[in-house]
Scaffold this motif. Structure first.
Motif, mmCIF file in Angstrom:
data_model
loop_
_atom_site.group_PDB
_atom_site.id
_atom_site.type_symbol
_atom_site.label_atom_id
_atom_site.label_comp_id
_atom_site.label_asym_id
_atom_site.label_seq_id
_atom_site.Cartn_x
_atom_site.Cartn_y
_atom_site.Cartn_z
ATOM 1 N N TYR A 50 1.016 -3.311 -11.254
ATOM 2 C CA TYR A 50 0.870 -2.234 -12.230
ATOM 3 C C TYR A 50 1.168 -2.764 -13.620
ATOM 4 C CZ TYR A 50 5.838 -1.909 -10.770
ATOM 5 O OH TYR A 50 7.143 -2.200 -10.388
ATOM 6 N N ARG A 51 0.580 -2.121 -14.589
ATOM 7 C CA ARG A 51 0.792 -2.493 -15.987
ATOM 8 C C ARG A 51 1.678 -1.450 -16.636
ATOM 9 N NH1 ARG A 51 -3.717 -4.734 -20.077
ATOM 10 N NH2 ARG A 51 -3.189 -6.533 -18.791
ATOM 11 N N ARG A 52 2.673 -1.913 -17.409
ATOM 12 C CA ARG A 52 3.520 -1.033 -18.193
ATOM 13 C C ARG A 52 3.161 -1.252 -19.658
ATOM 14 N NH1 ARG A 52 8.098 1.056 -16.437
ATOM 15 N NH2 ARG A 52 7.481 2.579 -18.023
ATOM 16 N N GLN A 53 2.992 -0.191 -20.394
ATOM 17 C CA GLN A 53 2.506 -0.338 -21.789
ATOM 18 C C GLN A 53 3.266 0.584 -22.722
ATOM 19 O OE1 GLN A 53 -1.385 -1.247 -22.187
ATOM 20 N NE2 GLN A 53 -1.156 -1.495 -24.395
ATOM 21 N N SER A 54 3.656 0.070 -23.848
ATOM 22 C CA SER A 54 4.246 0.918 -24.890
ATOM 23 C C SER A 54 3.757 0.402 -26.232
ATOM 24 C CB SER A 54 5.775 0.849 -24.842
ATOM 25 O OG SER A 54 6.335 1.599 -25.921
ATOM 26 N N GLY A 55 2.876 1.171 -26.866
ATOM 27 C CA GLY A 55 2.283 0.696 -28.123
ATOM 28 C C GLY A 55 1.481 -0.560 -27.851
ATOM 29 N N SER A 56 1.740 -1.584 -28.628
ATOM 30 C CA SER A 56 0.944 -2.810 -28.461
ATOM 31 C C SER A 56 1.561 -3.735 -27.415
ATOM 32 C CB SER A 56 0.898 -3.553 -29.804
ATOM 33 O OG SER A 56 2.246 -3.881 -30.157
ATOM 34 N N GLU A 57 2.736 -3.333 -26.892
ATOM 35 C CA GLU A 57 3.408 -4.197 -25.907
ATOM 36 C C GLU A 57 2.977 -3.817 -24.495
ATOM 37 O OE1 GLU A 57 7.852 -4.861 -26.069
ATOM 38 O OE2 GLU A 57 7.671 -3.847 -24.118
ATOM 39 N N SER A 58 2.551 -4.794 -23.733
ATOM 40 C CA SER A 58 2.226 -4.487 -22.326
ATOM 41 C C SER A 58 2.680 -5.648 -21.455
ATOM 42 C CB SER A 58 0.721 -4.283 -22.161
ATOM 43 O OG SER A 58 0.058 -5.520 -22.221
ATOM 44 N N VAL A 59 3.111 -5.289 -20.253
ATOM 45 C CA VAL A 59 3.453 -6.322 -19.262
ATOM 46 C C VAL A 59 2.811 -5.908 -17.950
ATOM 47 C CG1 VAL A 59 5.634 -6.980 -20.344
ATOM 48 C CG2 VAL A 59 5.596 -5.167 -18.603
ATOM 49 N N ASP A 60 2.519 -6.914 -17.120
ATOM 50 C CA ASP A 60 1.997 -6.648 -15.767
ATOM 51 C C ASP A 60 3.049 -7.054 -14.755
ATOM 52 O OD1 ASP A 60 -0.933 -7.523 -17.268
ATOM 53 O OD2 ASP A 60 -0.814 -5.687 -16.057
ATOM 54 N N SER A 97 0.842 -1.223 0.000
ATOM 55 C CA SER A 97 0.000 0.000 0.000
ATOM 56 C C SER A 97 0.868 1.260 0.000
ATOM 57 C CB SER A 97 -0.924 -0.012 1.221
ATOM 58 O OG SER A 97 -0.150 -0.137 2.396
ATOM 59 N N ALA A 98 1.959 1.225 0.742
ATOM 60 C CA ALA A 98 2.818 2.423 0.812
ATOM 61 C C ALA A 98 3.435 2.718 -0.549
ATOM 62 C CB ALA A 98 3.902 2.223 1.862
ATOM 63 N N PHE A 99 3.931 1.671 -1.224
ATOM 64 C CA PHE A 99 4.548 1.927 -2.537
ATOM 65 C C PHE A 99 3.487 2.175 -3.615
ATOM 66 C CE2 PHE A 99 8.543 0.363 -0.671
ATOM 67 C CZ PHE A 99 9.416 1.298 -1.195
ATOM 68 N N HIS A 100 2.284 1.629 -3.407
ATOM 69 C CA HIS A 100 1.188 1.955 -4.349
ATOM 70 C C HIS A 100 0.922 3.460 -4.310
ATOM 71 C CE1 HIS A 100 -3.050 2.859 -5.294
ATOM 72 N NE2 HIS A 100 -2.954 1.869 -6.155
ATOM 73 N N ASP A 101 0.814 3.972 -3.085
ATOM 74 C CA ASP A 101 0.527 5.411 -2.923
ATOM 75 C C ASP A 101 1.680 6.263 -3.444
ATOM 76 O OD1 ASP A 101 -1.229 4.986 0.277
ATOM 77 O OD2 ASP A 101 -1.780 4.526 -1.820
ATOM 78 N N LEU A 102 2.908 5.780 -3.256
ATOM 79 C CA LEU A 102 4.061 6.552 -3.733
ATOM 80 C C LEU A 102 4.068 6.618 -5.254
ATOM 81 C CD1 LEU A 102 6.611 8.071 -2.726
ATOM 82 C CD2 LEU A 102 7.877 5.969 -3.160
ATOM 83 N N ILE A 103 3.827 5.464 -5.881
ATOM 84 C CA ILE A 103 3.790 5.450 -7.354
ATOM 85 C C ILE A 103 2.669 6.361 -7.853
ATOM 86 C CG2 ILE A 103 3.249 4.014 -9.372
ATOM 87 C CD1 ILE A 103 4.712 1.699 -8.025
ATOM 88 N N ALA A 104 1.509 6.293 -7.168
ATOM 89 C CA ALA A 104 0.374 7.145 -7.575
ATOM 90 C C ALA A 104 0.761 8.619 -7.485
ATOM 91 C CB ALA A 104 -0.835 6.848 -6.702
ATOM 92 N N GLU A 105 1.485 8.975 -6.418
ATOM 93 C CA GLU A 105 1.903 10.368 -6.250
ATOM 94 C C GLU A 105 2.895 10.771 -7.343
ATOM 95 O OE1 GLU A 105 3.835 11.242 -2.518
ATOM 96 O OE2 GLU A 105 3.712 13.405 -2.849
ATOM 97 N N TYR A 106 3.843 9.904 -7.627
ATOM 98 C CA TYR A 106 4.831 10.240 -8.675
ATOM 99 C C TYR A 106 4.157 10.340 -10.042
ATOM 100 C CZ TYR A 106 8.809 9.156 -5.525
ATOM 101 O OH TYR A 106 9.741 9.145 -4.508
ATOM 102 N N THR A 155 0.156 2.023 -15.378
ATOM 103 C CA THR A 155 -1.207 2.093 -14.826
ATOM 104 C C THR A 155 -1.278 1.143 -13.640
ATOM 105 O OG1 THR A 155 -2.018 2.408 -17.087
ATOM 106 C CG2 THR A 155 -3.666 1.870 -15.380
ATOM 107 N N LEU A 156 -1.613 1.696 -12.485
ATOM 108 C CA LEU A 156 -1.680 0.870 -11.277
ATOM 109 C C LEU A 156 -2.897 -0.055 -11.341
ATOM 110 C CD1 LEU A 156 -0.792 3.622 -8.690
ATOM 111 C CD2 LEU A 156 0.404 1.425 -8.872
ATOM 112 N N TRP A 157 -2.729 -1.302 -10.906
ATOM 113 C CA TRP A 157 -3.897 -2.153 -10.674
ATOM 114 C C TRP A 157 -4.629 -1.584 -9.456
ATOM 115 C CZ3 TRP A 157 -3.845 -8.098 -11.365
ATOM 116 C CH2 TRP A 157 -3.284 -8.422 -12.615
ATOM 117 N N HIS A 158 -5.974 -1.652 -9.499
ATOM 118 C CA HIS A 158 -6.718 -1.130 -8.357
ATOM 119 C C HIS A 158 -6.533 -2.070 -7.156
ATOM 120 C CE1 HIS A 158 -9.733 0.643 -5.810
ATOM 121 N NE2 HIS A 158 -9.759 1.670 -6.659
#
Ligand code: TEU
Ligand code: CA
Length: 562
Positions: free
Chosen positions: A497-507, A309-318, A483-486
């Motif tokens: 979280y999901r990282r996406q660039s064009g058609s490439e995405s990883v979770d 939760s702490a790092f989720h909130d930090l990533i959201a803030e950044y 994009t953070l997972w809820h």
């Protein structure tokens, strides 16, 4: 709104490795790390997979603050080598397709710098106004000009006995601040920068950039209830540093410096500012139009608790404060801060979780030498500390020192600066046998060292190498959106979280708990990487993460990755 910067060049995807030369490798047996030592380890750094090297200062210095008290930028400190050594190192770094960043201390010089010596010798010298000299208050000017404290607590004004005037030092008394309101002083520093950049240096780390300008009217700082500054609030020592830190003119200077640097032939280069304060304020140093510093250090991660939760909130803030094309930075330590790993019990499994986060979140990761092998803090007696900051706080009892360190507050910075541990040889291979290193090697070097971990596919070092390689190969990791997972779709202990660039995405899914947890996947996924060797516990869309397991998933149809 930040206008789209010109295509974010090389530093968008780069990873930075901070080298503290004094503790990296000593080749000539004087117990002090040197430039030839760095040259001898370039293959190691290349194989590790880091792409940019940041060297802390190695210029001529009395070494009272180990290089951050510079006596001459024109000389390499003899204990670190020569300009020929540096030129050879720079060429070799570039020869490997890597880049090299220097550390510029624009805020101050050593009190042994010729400029300051001349300023003290003659009140009417032009160098006098290179620094911040002011008459004192009260009878015979015996009181400091105002109430300004230094960044580390004690008062910032120091009296020059010859003239009776006072000079200001934001840090330690032997580091007098330069007067950036004097164009001649600022131009002298810019000329040094130009010299480095014309040598082919690829960027600059800017030391306490947010201290450069102080109030022109020398107004007293207002009082504060805060006893200590923190990473995201520089106020402390019961004073709001409204007129000394994060002054609007320092923020304005960021744009001026960027324009100056961008107009020097060659490049592009990056400027990363060492600044302190809330992320929203630090973003101002990058300029409303992305025309300021390219990056700023975000130090909140140093104090963030080890939880999803702490790092989720930090990533959201950044993500909120540094939207693309701005880039957050990710640090877990440096030569001033307690090494994070001690806070998680020196547990390499937890260190792997942190490394996975640092190397897969959006932004530029800065690794501090030794993090890749789990180097930890060493208990050292404050009474024999070499760190001048520790001398200021030598009254702090050892038990309080250790408790503060576990909260990330380091009183004796020697404790995070012990020599790099290369092998099981004498001095951990840092210094030739029979040499006494400038600081003791951590006694855990027989098992915490590069050689042992290079031979172990499950070691922390191997994990860093694999992740750095994956990050370099996947645009979704080095250039994609985040994009953070809820959290409601995840167990409490899992960050996703999901990282996406064009058609490439990883979770990316990180289990911060030492127990198995179940995650339901919204769509079919397959493993790209896991911190654990065994095959994934994946049943259709039900994934079971093992204790402290981190995975990188991709969709079966994508055929992403190596
Ligand atoms: O450090 C500034 C800085 O981080 C301090 O304000 C910090 O609070 C202190 O080191 C306690 O952790 C930069 C350099 O990184 C540091 O090594 C130098 O000593 C300092 O500036 C002065 O140049
Ligand atoms: Ca040496």
């Amino acid at each position: 709104m930040v206008a789209a910067q010109a295509e974010n060049p090389w530093w968008q995807k780069t990873t930075v490795y901070q080298i503290y030369p004094r503790s990296f490798l000593d080749t000539n047996g004087d117990g002090v790390g040197d430039l030839p030592g760095i040259l001898s380890k370039l293959d190691y750094l290349c194989e590790l997979g880091v792409e940019t090297l940041w060297l802390t200062p190695f210029f001529d210095s009395p070494q009272r603050d180990f290089g951050y008290d510079i006596r001459s930028y024109g000389q390499v400190a003899p204990e670190h080598g020569t300009w020929a050594d540096f030129d050879e190192l720079l060429a070799a770094v570039h020869g490997r397709g890597m880049r090299l960043v220097l550390d510029m201390v624009l805020n101050h010089t050593s009190d042994q710098h010729p400029w300051f010596r001349e300023a003290l010798r003659r009140q009417d010298s032009q160098e006098r106004d290179f620094y911040i000299f002011r008459p004192g208050r009260g009878k015979d000017g015996r009181l400091p000009p105002n109430n300004w404290r230094s960044m580390i607590g004690p008062r910032g004004w120091h009296r020059d006995p010859a003239s009776g005037e006072w000079y200001f030092a934001s840090f330690l008394p032997f580091q007098p601040d330069l007067n950036h309101r004097n164009p001649k002083a600022q131009q002298a520093m810019l000329a040094i920068i130009e010299g480095f950049l014309r040598k082919g240096v690829d960027g600059l780390r800017l030391d306490i950039f947010n201290a450069l300008y102080k109030d022109a009217g020398f107004l007293n700082n207002p009082p504060s209830l805060r006893p200590l500054p923190s990473e995201d609030n520089a106020d402390g020592f019961f004073q709001r540093n409204r007129y000394t830190i994060n002054h609007p003119d320092s923020i304005a200077f960021a744009r001026k410096l960027r324009e100056f640097v961008d107009n020097i032939p060659g490049g592009p280069r990056f400027l990363v500012g060492e600044v302190f304060g809330p992320p929203a304020l630090l973003r101002a140093y990058c300029g409303e139009r992305g025309d300021g510093l390219n990056l700023v250090f975000l130090f909140k991660s140093l104090r963030t608790e080890f939880s999803a939760s702490a790092f989720h909130d930090l990533i959201a803030e950044y993500e909120r404060e540094f939207p693309s094309p701005l880039l957050p930075t990710w640090v877990l330590g440096n030569h001033d801060r307690a090494r994070y790993i001690e806070r998680v019990g020196d547990d390499p499994r937890r260190a792997k979780v942190l490394a996975t986060l640092q190397l897969t979140a959006r932004g530029v990761p800065f690794l501090y030498q030794g993090e890749e092998i789990g180097l930890t803090n060493l208990d050292l007696p404050i009474s024999s500390a070499l760190d001048p900051l520790a001398h200021t706080y030598r009254f702090v009892p050892p038990w309080l020192q250790r408790r503060l360190r576990r909260q990330g507050v380091l009183i004796n910075r020697d404790e995070c600066r012990t020599p790099m541990q290369w092998s099981t040889a004498d001095n951990a291979g840092f210094s030739p046998p029979g040499t006494r290193p400038w600081l003791p090697v951590h006694p855990n070097y027989p098992w915490t060292n590069v050689a042992v971990q290079q031979a172990d596919s499950q070691s922390l070092l191997s994990h860093y190498r694999s992740l750095l390689k994956l990050r370099r190969q996947l645009p979704s990791l080095h250039a994609g959106s985040l994009t953070l997972w809820h959290p409601t779709n995840l167990p409490h202990s899992v960050l996703g979280y999901r990282r996406q660039s064009g058609s490439e995405s990883v979770d990316v899914l990180l289990n911060f708990a030492p127990r198995i947890v179940e995650v339901s996947l919204p769509e079919p996924r397959q493993k790209l990487y896991s911190t654990h060797q065994e095959s994934l516990l994946l049943d259709g869309r039900r994934l079971r993460l093992r204790p402290l397991e981190c995975v990188i998933l991709t969709s079966p149809s994508q055929g992403v990755g190596p």
